[in-house]
Motif scaffolding. Structure first.
Motif, PDB file in Angstrom:
ATOM      1  N   THR A  52       0.807  -1.223   0.000  1.00 52.91           N
ATOM      2  CA  THR A  52       0.000   0.000   0.000  1.00 52.91           C
ATOM      3  C   THR A  52       0.838   1.270   0.000  1.00 52.91           C
ATOM      4  N   ASN A  53       2.158   1.145   0.012  1.00 50.98           N
ATOM      5  CA  ASN A  53       3.029   2.320  -0.042  1.00 50.98           C
ATOM      6  C   ASN A  53       3.431   2.657  -1.468  1.00 50.98           C
ATOM      7  N   SER A  54       2.750   2.087  -2.415  1.00 53.41           N
ATOM      8  CA  SER A  54       3.243   2.118  -3.790  1.00 53.41           C
ATOM      9  C   SER A  54       3.213   3.484  -4.441  1.00 53.41           C
ATOM     10  N   LYS A  55       2.239   4.290  -4.144  1.00 49.82           N
ATOM     11  CA  LYS A  55       2.148   5.559  -4.862  1.00 49.82           C
ATOM     12  C   LYS A  55       3.274   6.507  -4.488  1.00 49.82           C
ATOM     13  N   PHE A  56       3.714   6.441  -3.236  1.00 44.65           N
ATOM     14  CA  PHE A  56       4.795   7.303  -2.791  1.00 44.65           C
ATOM     15  C   PHE A  56       5.806   6.450  -2.034  1.00 44.65           C
ATOM     16  N   ARG A  57       7.036   6.788  -2.190  1.00 43.85           N
ATOM     17  CA  ARG A  57       8.091   6.077  -1.467  1.00 43.85           C
ATOM     18  C   ARG A  57       8.263   6.762  -0.120  1.00 43.85           C
ATOM     19  N   ASP A  58       7.632   6.202   0.898  1.00 45.47           N
ATOM     20  CA  ASP A  58       7.621   6.847   2.216  1.00 45.47           C
ATOM     21  C   ASP A  58       8.938   6.572   2.936  1.00 45.47           C
ATOM     22  N   ILE A  59       9.897   7.464   2.775  1.00 44.50           N
ATOM     23  CA  ILE A  59      11.203   7.236   3.369  1.00 44.50           C
ATOM     24  C   ILE A  59      11.509   8.214   4.496  1.00 44.50           C
ATOM     25  N   LYS A  60      10.681   9.234   4.642  1.00 51.16           N
ATOM     26  CA  LYS A  60      10.895  10.203   5.696  1.00 51.16           C
ATOM     27  C   LYS A  60       9.711  10.173   6.654  1.00 51.16           C
ATOM     28  N   PRO A  61       9.960  10.306   7.952  1.00 49.68           N
ATOM     29  CA  PRO A  61       8.870  10.244   8.939  1.00 49.68           C
ATOM     30  C   PRO A  61       7.731  11.205   8.641  1.00 49.68           C
ATOM     31  N   GLN A  63       6.791  12.375   5.722  1.00 48.51           N
ATOM     32  CA  GLN A  63       6.043  11.879   4.577  1.00 48.51           C
ATOM     33  C   GLN A  63       5.105  10.754   5.000  1.00 48.51           C
ATOM     34  N   THR A  64       5.640   9.829   5.777  1.00 50.96           N
ATOM     35  CA  THR A  64       4.827   8.717   6.254  1.00 50.96           C
ATOM     36  C   THR A  64       3.645   9.227   7.056  1.00 50.96           C
ATOM     37  N   TYR A  65       3.885  10.181   7.936  1.00 52.73           N
ATOM     38  CA  TYR A  65       2.819  10.751   8.758  1.00 52.73           C
ATOM     39  C   TYR A  65       1.768  11.408   7.876  1.00 52.73           C
ATOM     40  N   TYR A  66       2.206  12.180   6.884  1.00 51.43           N
ATOM     41  CA  TYR A  66       1.288  12.898   6.012  1.00 51.43           C
ATOM     42  C   TYR A  66       0.402  11.943   5.219  1.00 51.43           C
ATOM     43  N   TYR A  67       1.005  10.952   4.583  1.00 51.92           N
ATOM     44  CA  TYR A  67       0.224  10.059   3.749  1.00 51.92           C
ATOM     45  C   TYR A  67      -0.627   9.100   4.577  1.00 51.92           C
ATOM     46  N   ASN A  68      -0.191   8.758   5.769  1.00 52.70           N
ATOM     47  CA  ASN A  68      -1.018   7.921   6.629  1.00 52.70           C
ATOM     48  C   ASN A  68      -2.287   8.634   7.059  1.00 52.70           C
ATOM     49  N   LYS A  69      -2.268   9.954   7.099  1.00 52.50           N
ATOM     50  CA  LYS A  69      -3.444  10.734   7.479  1.00 52.50           C
ATOM     51  C   LYS A  69      -4.424  10.876   6.314  1.00 52.50           C
ATOM     52  N   GLN A  70      -3.970  10.631   5.107  1.00 51.77           N
ATOM     53  CA  GLN A  70      -4.861  10.736   3.958  1.00 51.77           C
ATOM     54  C   GLN A  70      -5.888   9.611   3.961  1.00 51.77           C
ATOM     55  N   THR A  71      -7.091   9.924   3.498  1.00 52.13           N
ATOM     56  CA  THR A  71      -8.076   8.873   3.287  1.00 52.13           C
ATOM     57  C   THR A  71      -7.724   8.118   2.010  1.00 52.13           C
ATOM     58  N   LEU A  72      -8.315   6.949   1.854  1.00 60.10           N
ATOM     59  CA  LEU A  72      -8.087   6.178   0.638  1.00 60.10           C
ATOM     60  C   LEU A  72      -8.494   6.992  -0.586  1.00 60.10           C
ATOM     61  N   ALA A  73      -9.609   7.718  -0.494  1.00 58.28           N
ATOM     62  CA  ALA A  73     -10.080   8.529  -1.619  1.00 58.28           C
ATOM     63  C   ALA A  73      -9.072   9.611  -1.974  1.00 58.28           C
ATOM     64  N   GLU A  74      -8.460  10.205  -0.974  1.00 55.28           N
ATOM     65  CA  GLU A  74      -7.448  11.230  -1.234  1.00 55.28           C
ATOM     66  C   GLU A  74      -6.196  10.615  -1.846  1.00 55.28           C
ATOM     67  N   PHE A  75      -5.870   9.413  -1.441  1.00 60.20           N
ATOM     68  CA  PHE A  75      -4.642   8.761  -1.883  1.00 60.20           C
ATOM     69  C   PHE A  75      -4.724   8.282  -3.327  1.00 60.20           C
ATOM     70  N   VAL A  76      -5.871   7.684  -3.709  1.00 57.68           N
ATOM     71  CA  VAL A  76      -5.989   7.098  -5.050  1.00 57.68           C
ATOM     72  C   VAL A  76      -6.813   7.957  -6.003  1.00 57.68           C
ATOM     73  N   GLY A  77      -7.507   8.974  -5.496  1.00 57.24           N
ATOM     74  CA  GLY A  77      -8.347   9.805  -6.338  1.00 57.24           C
ATOM     75  C   GLY A  77      -9.771   9.300  -6.398  1.00 57.24           C
ATOM     76  N   SER A  78     -10.689  10.221  -6.593  1.00 58.49           N
ATOM     77  CA  SER A  78     -12.109   9.868  -6.604  1.00 58.49           C
ATOM     78  C   SER A  78     -12.459   8.928  -7.748  1.00 58.49           C
ATOM     79  N   GLU A  79     -11.665   8.950  -8.832  1.00 58.39           N
ATOM     80  CA  GLU A  79     -11.963   8.103  -9.987  1.00 58.39           C
ATOM     81  C   GLU A  79     -11.820   6.615  -9.685  1.00 58.39           C
ATOM     82  N   ASN A  80     -11.100   6.287  -8.614  1.00 56.63           N
ATOM     83  CA  ASN A  80     -10.795   4.877  -8.321  1.00 56.63           C
ATOM     84  C   ASN A  80     -11.121   4.450  -6.897  1.00 56.63           C
ATOM     85  N   ALA A  81     -11.603   5.378  -6.075  1.00 51.50           N
ATOM     86  CA  ALA A  81     -11.708   5.128  -4.637  1.00 51.50           C
ATOM     87  C   ALA A  81     -12.623   3.955  -4.289  1.00 51.50           C
TER      88      ALA A  81
END
Length: 356
Positions: A52-61, A63-81
């Motif tokens: 599930t880390n595929s869209k972004f390479r979470d290598i910094k704390p 970044q990891t914190y930011y993307y973990n707070k995103q909803t699935l819809a925010e992460f993959v886009g409304s077209e695919n959520a």
């Protein structure tokens, strides 16, 4: 009495806060509003082995914190959520039913000799019926970023609902992609599925290859004679299905060469075009792209979809091309855009071409 009332209210408030703080998977269902942190902590997702880390390479704390707070819809886009959520739930359901979801493509010995091979793997989504046709799905990529969750898992669910078995794939990219490694990963994947067809309960013939963007470029080359399926001694694909495929990397080639194959004179996969791989024996091909696709424009628009269309026509290959007015690069299933429903058309094309 007032003190007791205040204490009771405080305890109720604390209980409500704790309830709200429970992870989404406690209810057993991933939704479009489940956060990426909750998804990544879900024991079913972890057990299934879905990356599930595929869209972004979470290598910094941060970044990891930011993307973990995103909803699935925010992460993959409304077209695919919606389809991405359903695909994750399907993977968890299969895992909890005792089915193996994730398969490594290389042995421990091979990985020890070449650690880059560790990332190459398949996610298996069984069909609803026995002896089904299968599709192998590849996402696009740009440097260290890929889109398995957005493009692959969502597509897997939709194809599963149409009655197919589906394999989504992680393949080597960027600095791990030297010496045509991604094509070797695809070849190994089809070999693996073919050798274990009885285990997966799938047909070995008439399978479809479905690729997005640069994943489509790789699959397009895999369908040709020089770099393709014949080299890996696997059956010819029944159909090639492409969404906004990269036909020609043009300006990106020097960068790819510098990063992946420095000081190498031999040609590599990014030196080839899909259109240059087309001949009369090329598999039937369905593809689409948008007029407002800025990525294809950056790579010289005329050398992308139009060049592929010309090659398929001149070689007499059965094909279907659709050009949408509003279909930007990277929209996946494209719900809410002009491209909505393209997967229905692609599946119908696949069926028509493999009917006999």
């Amino acid at each position: 009495m007032k003190k007791r009332t205040k204490l009771a209210a405080a305890l109720c408030g604390l209980g409500l806060m704790m309830t709200l703080a429970l992870p989404a998977f406690a209810a057993g269902t991933i939704t479009t509003e489940t956060t990426m942190g909750e998804i990544r902590s879900d024991p079913g997702v972890q057990g299934a082995g879905i990356w599930t880390n595929s869209k972004f390479r979470d290598i910094k704390p941060l970044q990891t914190y930011y993307y973990n707070k995103q909803t699935l819809a925010e992460f993959v886009g409304s077209e695919n959520a919606e389809a991405s959520a359903a695909g994750l739930n399907l993977a968890v359901e299969n895992y909890e039913a005792g089915r193996q979801v994730t398969y490594k493509l290389y042995s421990d010995e091979e990985i020890a000799a070449d650690p880059t091979k560790e990332v190459a793997e398949l996610n298996y989504f069984p069909a609803k019926t026995p002896n089904a046709k299968y599709a192998l799905v590849l996402s696009g990529n740009i440097s260290t970023r890929t889109a398995e969750l957005k493009e692959c898992i969502s597509t897997a669910y939709e194809l599963h609902e149409k009655g197919y078995a589906v394999f989504t794939m992680r393949y080597r990219v960027f600095q791990n992609a030297s010496d045509n490694a991604p094509l070797d990963d695809i070849g190994r994947a089809v070999q693996f599925i073919t050798e274990h067809a009885k285990v997966f309960d799938v047909q070995t013939e008439n399978y479809a290859l479905l690729g997005y963007s640069s994943g489509g470029h790789l699959l397009g080359l895999f369908c040709g004679r020089e770099l393709g399926y014949q080299k890996y001694k696997v059956p010819k694909p029944g159909a090639l299905l492409l969404a906004y495929p990269i036909n020609d990397f043009n300006e990106a080639r020097p960068f790819y060469r510098l990063v992946m194959d420095p000081a190498v004179c031999a040609t590599r996969y990014y030196d080839y075009t899909i259109s240059g791989s087309v001949d009369a024996d090329y598999p039937p091909t369905y593809f689409w792209y948008g007029k407002n696709d800025n990525t294809l424009k950056l790579l010289i628009y005329s050398e992308q979809g139009p060049a592929l269309e010309k090659a398929l026509t001149e070689s007499g290959v059965p094909h279907q091309r659709t050009v949408y007015n509003n279909a930007a690069h990277g929209i996946g299933l494209g719900y809410g855009t002009d491209a909505e429903g393209w997967l229905d058309d692609a599946a119908a094309f696949w069926e028509a071409q493999t009917a006999e």
